[in-house]
Design a protein around this motif. Structure first.
Motif, PDB file in Angstrom:
ATOM      1  N   MET A   1      11.569  18.025 -12.472  1.00  0.00           N
ATOM      2  CA  MET A   1      11.715  18.876 -11.280  1.00  0.00           C
ATOM      3  C   MET A   1      10.414  18.865 -10.491  1.00  0.00           C
ATOM      4  SD  MET A   1      12.590  22.973 -11.060  1.00  0.00           S
ATOM      5  CE  MET A   1      14.280  22.762 -11.603  1.00  0.00           C
ATOM      6  N   ASP A   2      10.478  18.526  -9.182  1.00  0.00           N
ATOM      7  CA  ASP A   2       9.243  18.572  -8.401  1.00  0.00           C
ATOM      8  C   ASP A   2       8.997  19.996  -7.913  1.00  0.00           C
ATOM      9  OD1 ASP A   2      10.570  19.076  -5.946  1.00  0.00           O
ATOM     10  OD2 ASP A   2      10.791  16.945  -5.529  1.00  0.00           O
ATOM     11  N   VAL A   3       7.820  20.202  -7.338  1.00  0.00           N
ATOM     12  CA  VAL A   3       7.404  21.559  -7.012  1.00  0.00           C
ATOM     13  C   VAL A   3       8.299  22.193  -5.943  1.00  0.00           C
ATOM     14  CG1 VAL A   3       5.694  20.865  -5.270  1.00  0.00           C
ATOM     15  CG2 VAL A   3       5.411  23.018  -6.493  1.00  0.00           C
ATOM     16  N   ILE A   4       8.786  21.404  -4.989  1.00  0.00           N
ATOM     17  CA  ILE A   4       9.668  21.959  -3.958  1.00  0.00           C
ATOM     18  C   ILE A   4      10.995  22.404  -4.570  1.00  0.00           C
ATOM     19  CG2 ILE A   4      10.863  21.512  -1.793  1.00  0.00           C
ATOM     20  CD1 ILE A   4       7.809  21.708  -1.569  1.00  0.00           C
ATOM     21  N   ASP A   5      11.535  21.607  -5.469  1.00  0.00           N
ATOM     22  CA  ASP A   5      12.770  21.999  -6.163  1.00  0.00           C
ATOM     23  C   ASP A   5      12.556  23.296  -6.938  1.00  0.00           C
ATOM     24  OD1 ASP A   5      14.211  19.852  -5.227  1.00  0.00           O
ATOM     25  OD2 ASP A   5      13.843  18.602  -6.991  1.00  0.00           O
ATOM     26  N   ALA A   6      11.413  23.397  -7.605  1.00  0.00           N
ATOM     27  CA  ALA A   6      11.120  24.602  -8.384  1.00  0.00           C
ATOM     28  C   ALA A   6      11.006  25.819  -7.478  1.00  0.00           C
ATOM     29  CB  ALA A   6       9.835  24.404  -9.187  1.00  0.00           C
ATOM     30  N   LEU A   7      10.325  25.661  -6.358  1.00  0.00           N
ATOM     31  CA  LEU A   7      10.176  26.769  -5.414  1.00  0.00           C
ATOM     32  C   LEU A   7      11.524  27.231  -4.871  1.00  0.00           C
ATOM     33  CD1 LEU A   7       7.071  25.548  -3.411  1.00  0.00           C
ATOM     34  CD2 LEU A   7       7.243  27.765  -4.548  1.00  0.00           C
ATOM     35  N   GLN A   8      12.371  26.284  -4.532  1.00  0.00           N
ATOM     36  CA  GLN A   8      13.638  26.624  -3.891  1.00  0.00           C
ATOM     37  C   GLN A   8      14.712  27.083  -4.883  1.00  0.00           C
ATOM     38  OE1 GLN A   8      14.462  23.085  -1.569  1.00  0.00           O
ATOM     39  NE2 GLN A   8      13.229  23.816   0.155  1.00  0.00           N
ATOM     40  N   SER A   9      14.582  26.695  -6.150  1.00  0.00           N
ATOM     41  CA  SER A   9      15.586  27.093  -7.138  1.00  0.00           C
ATOM     42  C   SER A   9      15.198  28.361  -7.893  1.00  0.00           C
ATOM     43  CB  SER A   9      15.830  25.957  -8.141  1.00  0.00           C
ATOM     44  OG  SER A   9      14.646  25.638  -8.857  1.00  0.00           O
ATOM     45  N   ARG A  10      13.908  28.716  -7.867  1.00  0.00           N
ATOM     46  CA  ARG A  10      13.486  29.935  -8.558  1.00  0.00           C
ATOM     47  C   ARG A  10      14.073  31.162  -7.873  1.00  0.00           C
ATOM     48  NH1 ARG A  10      11.340  34.398  -8.397  1.00  0.00           N
ATOM     49  NH2 ARG A  10      11.122  34.142  -6.127  1.00  0.00           N
TER      50      ARG A  10
END
Length: 221
Positions: A1-10
């Protein structure tokens, strides 16, 4: 998971399964969070993790104290006044959450029981308490915020869910005694961590965000 995915899915997870967290996995999350920047590399965070029977004991006492009407006295007092637009952001989010749960604003009994679920640490198998020395200034609160976000994004990367919550730190004396937290540390925040229940109504509530043009000012680009 890249950081943008993590930010948007959290998102804030308010209902967890009882599945325990592997200690090695938890240490990976904390190790990643430990790369967070801080003022002059002061690294002011102090971390205490509680799970299993000690956490169960804390949950039970939190709820017992609340139902007995014992005042909540967090180490860092809750803000009483919020200026606009922040007051409206808080109010609209709270109202939307109650509506999502089907709880009327004037239904004090159901609102209290919903708060009990929070004091139960949302059913999470572990809670991470973040602390700061009482001698530190506001600069270190900023650093702790960076650490908190790093921790939650790392958890997301490793398939874990989180819930940062002031409400699970409102009886600090109980936490301090159970976890042997020194008196020179303030208990700032609790982060419930574990595996969320996808179908739970609480986990289907998502907050909104202001649009960029409401808070971004750019000059020169």
């Amino acid at each position: 998971m890249d950081v943008i995915d993590a930010l948007q899915s959290r998102h804030c997870t308010r209902a967890f399964t009882e599945k325990p967290i592997d200690r090695e996995l938890l240490m990976k999350v904390l190790d990643a969070a430990n790369t967070s920047p801080s003022y002059a590399n002061s690294q002011p965070w102090e971390v205490f993790v509680v799970a299993a029977e000690p956490l169960k004991k804390l949950r039970n006492v939190f709820i017992e104290k609340f139902r007995a009407g014992i005042p909540m006295t967090p180490d860092i007092p809750m803000a009483k006044l919020w200026p606009e637009p922040y007051k409206s952001n808080i109010g609209s989010t709270g109202a939307a959450h109650l509506e999502h749960l089907g709880i009327a604003r004037d239904d004090k009994a159901k609102r209290a029981e919903n708060l009990v679920k929070s004091l139960n640490c949302f059913g999470a198998p572990a809670v991470i308490y973040l602390c700061l020395s009482k001698e530190l200034t506001h600069w270190s609160f900023y650093d702790l915020g960076l650490f908190s976000q790093s921790l939650m994004l790392a958890a997301q990367h490793y398939g874990l869910n989180t819930m940062p919550a002031a409400v699970i730190a409102v009886y600090p004396d109980l936490i301090r005694e159970e976890l042997a937290i020194p008196d020179n540390l303030n208990i700032i925040l609790g982060i419930a961590i574990g595996y969320g229940i996808p179908g739970d109504l609480n986990n289907q509530f998502f907050t909104t965000r202001r649009s960029l043009d409401e808070f971004v000012r750019i000059k020169g680009i």
